[in-house]
Scaffold this motif. Structure first.
Motif, PDB file in Angstrom:
ATOM      1  N   ILE A 191     -27.717 -71.378 -97.539  1.00 46.49           N
ATOM      2  CA  ILE A 191     -27.027 -70.055 -96.730  1.00 46.49           C
ATOM      3  C   ILE A 191     -25.907 -69.762 -97.470  1.00 46.49           C
ATOM      4  O   ILE A 191     -25.650 -68.489 -97.454  1.00 46.49           O
ATOM      5  CB  ILE A 191     -26.729 -70.699 -95.248  1.00 46.49           C
ATOM      6  N   ASP A 194     -25.828 -66.712 -99.799  1.00 47.97           N
ATOM      7  CA  ASP A 194     -25.999 -65.315 -99.353  1.00 47.97           C
ATOM      8  C   ASP A 194     -24.394 -64.819 -99.234  1.00 47.97           C
ATOM      9  O   ASP A 194     -23.809 -65.431 -98.192  1.00 47.97           O
ATOM     10  CB  ASP A 194     -26.973 -65.141 -98.421  1.00 47.97           C
ATOM     11  N   ALA A 197     -24.032 -63.914 -95.390  1.00 50.28           N
ATOM     12  CA  ALA A 197     -24.057 -65.018 -94.548  1.00 50.28           C
ATOM     13  C   ALA A 197     -22.622 -65.846 -94.700  1.00 50.28           C
ATOM     14  O   ALA A 197     -22.210 -66.526 -93.387  1.00 50.28           O
ATOM     15  CB  ALA A 197     -25.411 -65.806 -95.094  1.00 50.28           C
ATOM     16  N   TYR A 260     -32.689 -68.343 -90.029  1.00 50.09           N
ATOM     17  CA  TYR A 260     -32.483 -67.838 -91.279  1.00 50.09           C
ATOM     18  C   TYR A 260     -33.192 -68.618 -92.164  1.00 50.09           C
ATOM     19  O   TYR A 260     -33.874 -68.216 -93.285  1.00 50.09           O
ATOM     20  CB  TYR A 260     -30.947 -67.917 -91.800  1.00 50.09           C
ATOM     21  N   ARG A 263     -36.798 -67.708 -91.919  1.00 52.46           N
ATOM     22  CA  ARG A 263     -37.420 -66.615 -92.015  1.00 52.46           C
ATOM     23  C   ARG A 263     -38.044 -66.013 -90.854  1.00 52.46           C
ATOM     24  O   ARG A 263     -39.073 -65.232 -90.996  1.00 52.46           O
ATOM     25  CB  ARG A 263     -37.981 -66.209 -93.535  1.00 52.46           C
ATOM     26  N   GLU A 266     -35.230 -60.732 -89.160  1.00 53.42           N
ATOM     27  CA  GLU A 266     -34.648 -60.100 -90.215  1.00 53.42           C
ATOM     28  C   GLU A 266     -33.121 -60.443 -90.286  1.00 53.42           C
ATOM     29  O   GLU A 266     -32.657 -60.811 -89.630  1.00 53.42           O
ATOM     30  CB  GLU A 266     -34.825 -58.545 -89.768  1.00 53.42           C
ATOM     31  N   LYS A 267     -32.450 -60.544 -91.450  1.00 49.11           N
ATOM     32  CA  LYS A 267     -31.404 -60.974 -91.612  1.00 49.11           C
ATOM     33  C   LYS A 267     -30.360 -59.998 -90.738  1.00 49.11           C
ATOM     34  O   LYS A 267     -29.282 -60.589 -90.434  1.00 49.11           O
ATOM     35  CB  LYS A 267     -30.978 -60.526 -93.204  1.00 49.11           C
ATOM     36  N   ARG A 268     -30.472 -58.880 -90.479  1.00 51.34           N
ATOM     37  CA  ARG A 268     -29.498 -58.070 -89.788  1.00 51.34           C
ATOM     38  C   ARG A 268     -29.416 -58.662 -88.210  1.00 51.34           C
ATOM     39  O   ARG A 268     -28.424 -58.711 -87.615  1.00 51.34           O
ATOM     40  CB  ARG A 268     -29.876 -56.669 -89.633  1.00 51.34           C
ATOM     41  N   ILE A 270     -29.956 -61.909 -87.579  1.00 50.35           N
ATOM     42  CA  ILE A 270     -29.407 -63.089 -87.691  1.00 50.35           C
ATOM     43  C   ILE A 270     -27.745 -63.148 -87.976  1.00 50.35           C
ATOM     44  O   ILE A 270     -27.142 -63.499 -87.084  1.00 50.35           O
ATOM     45  CB  ILE A 270     -29.984 -63.685 -88.983  1.00 50.35           C
ATOM     46  N   PHE A 271     -27.591 -61.887 -88.746  1.00 48.63           N
ATOM     47  CA  PHE A 271     -26.074 -61.550 -88.979  1.00 48.63           C
ATOM     48  C   PHE A 271     -25.395 -61.231 -87.466  1.00 48.63           C
ATOM     49  O   PHE A 271     -24.286 -61.465 -87.244  1.00 48.63           O
ATOM     50  CB  PHE A 271     -26.005 -60.367 -89.820  1.00 48.63           C
TER      51      PHE A 271
END
Length: 296
Positions: A191, A194, A197, A260, A263, A266-268, A270-271
């Motif tokens: 993590i 990134d 992240a 995360y 998967r 989507e990362k957005r 998770i953020f």
């Protein structure tokens, strides 16, 4: 059998969620009762018991996370085991055998610390060495040898799993894979690689520290604060805000890390989860300040 196999977990989840919820309710109740009033000093015994029950609630919350993330996957290339922040991707040709524990003459010793319907941890067993457990059903335990390591899992049907392993082993490896062993430290490192992240994780920790400093400082320097009910209450009632913020941070951090690493989102998104914990901590810190100003 290429879909992920989930162990039976209804009973273990009911057990952990029930006790965890009761511990959390007990924590909040004891904190309110122990905080006292303007006419009564705080009850240190109640506050101490509340802290103890909070640890119990967090323990059961982690057990729920552990159970929900437990899954096994068997393919022609590999056997993958996943529980909590532990992941083992084992090449199928490195798996020596997989046998239902019920087929052995002697009972399988279980991990030292036991809760009903859940068997996690490690135990040194004579003749085997260290055995790692990731199981929830004692009736369907399967003992697996992979190289010099041993694992105990609990698919819904132990004999069907063992038979499927035999069938796939006879077919030969479809695609060679490398043995991958991950734990909380290696996953945290993934993590941190990134940039966004890492920034959000650090921001979450800093936001929580701000909340800790503000609530502790105001509790120590103020006698009373104006609570959300517009009544004057002892300043140590602000520790409830710290409790809420800490639980929110833990929940969002664990959920975000799980999504995360798996998967699943989507990362957005998770953020956004991680950003919410930062916003919550800062909002609660600001609320604590305004409550103390209202009683000045």
């Amino acid at each position: 059998m290429e879909d992920a196999i989930k162990p039976p977990r209804l009973l273990s989840l009911i057990f952990d969620l029930t006790l965890g919820f009761l511990a959390l309710i007990g924590t909040l109740t004891l904190l309110v009762l122990g905080s006292g009033t303007t006419a009564r000093d705080p009850n240190q015994l109640f506050v101490g018991l509340a802290a103890l029950l909070l640890v119990v609630a967090l323990f059961f919350a982690y057990r729920v996370f552990l159970i929900l993330t437990t899954r096994y996957q068997l393919t022609r290339s590999a056997l993958e085991l996943h529980w909590g922040f532990q992941r083992e991707l084992i090449p199928l040709d490195r798996v020596e055998w997989a046998h239902p524990v019920s087929d052995f003459d002697s009972p399988m010793p279980l991990p030292g610390f036991l809760l009903p319907f859940q068997y996690y941890g490690k135990r040194t067993i004579r003749g085997l060495g260290v055995v790692e457990f990731a199981a929830t059903d004692r009736r369907n335990l399967v003992l697996i040898q992979a190289g010099d390591r041993y694992f105990v899992i609990s698919p819904p049907d132990a004999h069907a799993f063992a038979q499927e392993f035999e069938n796939l082993s006879q077919l030969g490896v479809a695609e060679p894979v490398e043995w991958v062993s991950q734990n909380a430290r290696t996953m945290l490192g993934e993590i941190m690689q990134d940039g966004m992240a890492k920034q959000l994780f650090v921001a979450g920790v800093l936001g929580l520290l701000v909340l800790v400093v503000v609530t502790v400082a105001l509790s120590a320097t103020r006698l009373t604060v104006t609570w959300i009910t517009l009544e004057l209450v002892p300043s140590n009632r602000l520790m409830l805000l710290l409790l809420v913020g800490s639980l929110d941070w833990l929940l969002n951090t664990f959920l975000g890390a799980y999504f995360y690493l798996r998967r699943l989102l989507e990362k957005r998104w998770i953020f956004l989860i991680w950003s919410w914990s930062v916003l919550m901590s800062l909002t609660l810190a600001a609320a604590a300040v305004f409550m103390s100003l209202g009683s000045a």
